[in-house]
Design an enzyme around this catalytic site. Structure first.
Site, PDB file in Angstrom:
ATOM      1  N   VAL A 104      48.634  42.491  43.116  1.00  0.00           N
ATOM      2  CA  VAL A 104      48.710  41.427  42.437  1.00  0.00           C
ATOM      3  C   VAL A 104      48.449  42.069  41.070  1.00  0.00           C
ATOM      4  O   VAL A 104      47.382  42.792  40.839  1.00  0.00           O
ATOM      5  CB  VAL A 104      47.783  40.212  42.833  1.00  0.00           C
ATOM      6  CG1 VAL A 104      48.053  39.097  41.731  1.00  0.00           C
ATOM      7  CG2 VAL A 104      48.300  39.662  44.096  1.00  0.00           C
ATOM      8  N   ALA A 152      44.313  44.145  38.186  1.00  0.00           N
ATOM      9  CA  ALA A 152      45.480  44.132  39.269  1.00  0.00           C
ATOM     10  C   ALA A 152      44.471  44.410  40.528  1.00  0.00           C
ATOM     11  O   ALA A 152      43.222  44.531  40.303  1.00  0.00           O
ATOM     12  CB  ALA A 152      46.295  45.066  39.211  1.00  0.00           C
ATOM     13  N   LYS A 153      44.792  44.014  41.389  1.00  0.00           N
ATOM     14  CA  LYS A 153      44.058  44.294  42.754  1.00  0.00           C
ATOM     15  C   LYS A 153      45.281  44.340  44.092  1.00  0.00           C
ATOM     16  O   LYS A 153      46.157  43.722  43.796  1.00  0.00           O
ATOM     17  CB  LYS A 153      43.023  43.314  43.080  1.00  0.00           C
ATOM     18  CG  LYS A 153      41.919  43.696  44.034  1.00  0.00           C
ATOM     19  CD  LYS A 153      41.114  44.294  43.057  1.00  0.00           C
ATOM     20  CE  LYS A 153      39.814  44.841  44.033  1.00  0.00           C
ATOM     21  NZ  LYS A 153      38.628  45.332  43.189  1.00  0.00           N
ATOM     22  N   GLY A 154      44.934  45.066  44.847  1.00  0.00           N
ATOM     23  CA  GLY A 154      45.784  45.276  46.156  1.00  0.00           C
ATOM     24  C   GLY A 154      45.030  45.674  47.309  1.00  0.00           C
ATOM     25  O   GLY A 154      43.908  46.109  47.458  1.00  0.00           O
TER      26      GLY A 154
END
Ligand code: NAD
Length: 445
Positions: free
Chosen positions: A89, A134-136
């Protein structure tokens, strides 16, 4: 239930989930509307009235810009194939490429990534790093995977994200259950697809492939830099003060060493196996030597053993939280006996506990400020990789100290001017940073 459209006048209509649904996470209207993302948005909405930004900008920043879901096939060591969901994201590209960790955990979901990406936007903006958040991650149980399986999973996940990530678009870093080795596999996979080495695609890499000195220590060192400044604002020096540290891993272990080296009295530390306590001050180097040999604090018997619950309620000058989320809650906030709380971990204090500390006059230095040392030195790593010119430890430490100190002063003065908590002030300062850029750029087209 369908989203509603709100008319902001001048013909601006934006997508907005209906209010009842925000109060009832059981009925999400957008895919990332999980309890954690709704909590991130609730914090944002609490700070907004103090931030003085236009309604249009406020609305735009309340949603991640982009999210992808991939399915990652993994050939297991026994020859079978498992499929794992993966996410990335990207919350905001207003200030630059997005930046944030990759985690391997059984709880990884779109909503969790959306919440963590949003917090990363505020953290980067507060430190004035030219990034959005962001992060994932991959939803899996990393303890169930062999090193070879982790390598194959990482390489395939990286390939699935090849259209999303890039040194000028989105730069991953380690997070829960990922580390330098994971970043080395990501860097190698991306580089193989490009045909040349691209060290600037990830941060938190081994130094041998373009990682930065002082990255490993950066978060814990930054925690102590802001703790020292906060003590000064409270009218005392950190030296000689009693400190309690929850968590003895990357962040807590380094923070305990830094406190010890600055002459503070570290009276208690704990890891998942429980805590150790000595009012005269613990021998922190001896504790590190013990953990290096035995893997944890379990069995260390040269001082009093305490539980994690007892540790959080010890009388002390500074309480550093460096373990995990949800540690200070409505259930124990009344019994905490410290003059200052510093959040090395992400989300260790619940919204209800925050209110109790505000009423009791105990300042909480919030996570988006206190643990921002990690992403700041990640930014230095990226800059060094892009410039192919590497800095030494002293230079990095000095630059980190300058950035942490400027951000701390800004948060403190916003809190004083507006009469709000340090957490609200940190969010306000961060939101204003991104909103200013979005106002200047405008909404495309
Ligand atoms: P880590 O795995 O290295 O260390 C975590 C420590 O907490 C370990 O000592 C573990 O035993 C302990 N712990 C776990 N559960 C506990 C419990 N219930 N009670 C007491 N101790 C417990 O992880 P880390 O990298 O040090 O991260 C800690 C926190 O800091 C996390 O919230 C992470 O998101 C946050 N953080 C880390 C970084 C970084 O650069 N490593 C940057 C920003 C934020």
């Amino acid at each position: 239930m369908a989203p509603t459209e709100h008319d902001h006048g001048a013909g601006v209509r934006t997508l907005r989930p209906v209010t009842e649904v925000e109060a009832s996470p059981a009925e999400p209207v957008l895919e990332w509307d999980t309890p954690l993302f709704l909590m991130a948005r609730a914090q944002y909405e609490q700070a907004l009235p103090h931030a003085d930004v236009s309604e249009l900008v406020a609305e735009r920043l309340s949603f991640p810009e982009r999210a992808v879901i991939v399915s990652v096939p993994l050939r297991r060591d026994d020859g079978s194939v498992g499929i794992f969901p993966g996410y990335r994201v990207q919350h905001s590209t207003v200030l630059g490429p997005t930046k944030g960790g990759i985690r391997y955990d059984s709880e990884v979901s779109l909503g969790e990534c959306a919440a963590l990406a949003t917090w990363m936007t505020w953290k980067c903006a507060l430190l004035r790093l030219p990034y959005g958040g962001a992060k994932g991650g991959v939803r899996c149980d990393p303890r169930d995977l062999s090193p070879r399986e982790l390598e194959r999973l990482t390489r395939r996940f990286t390939s699935e994200l090849v259209r999303e990530i890039g040194p000028q678009t989105d730069i991953p870093a380690p997070d829960m259950a990922t580390n330098e080795q994971t970043m080395a596999w990501m860097m190698d996979t991306y580089s193989m697809q490009r045909g040349h080495a691209v060290p600037e695609i990830v941060t938190g890499k081994p130094i041998s492939i373009g990682g930065s000195v002082f990255r490993r220590e950066a978060t814990g060192a930054g925690v102590v830099m802001v703790a020292e400044q906060a003590c000064r604002r409270l009218g005392y020096d950190l030296e000689g003060r009693s400190c309690v540290v929850q968590g003895f891993g990357n962040v807590g272990g380094v923070a305990a060493s830094e406190l010890h080296e600055r002459g503070a009295r570290v009276v208690a530390v704990a890891d998942v196996s429980g805590g150790v306590h000595d009012e005269r001050g613990l021998d922190v180097p001896a504790l590190h030597a013990y953990v290096d040999e035995h893997g944890s604090l379990a069995g260390y018997d040269l001082c009093e053993r305490i539980t994690n619950e007892q540790l959080l309620e010890l009388e002390c000058d500074v309480l550093v939280l460096a373990a995990r989320e949800d540690q200070l809650t409505e259930a124990n906030a009344d019994r905490v006996r410290t003059s200052l709380i510093v959040e090395g971990a992400n989300g260790p204090t619940t919204i209800a506990a925050d209110e109790i500390f505000a009423a009791r006059g105990i300042p909480v230095v919030p996570d988006i400020l206190a643990n921002a040392g990690g992403v700041t030195v990640s930014y230095f790593e990226w800059v060094q990789d892009l410039g192919r010119l590497f800095w030494d430890r002293d230079e990095i430490r000095q630059r980190l100290s300058d950035k942490m100190s400027t951000a701390f002063d800004r948060v403190y003065s916003v809190a004083e001017d507006k009469g709000i908590t340090l957490r609200q002030a940190a969010l306000v300062a961060a939101i204003q940073e991104v909103a200013g850029a979005l106002e200047a750029r405008g909404i495309y087209p």
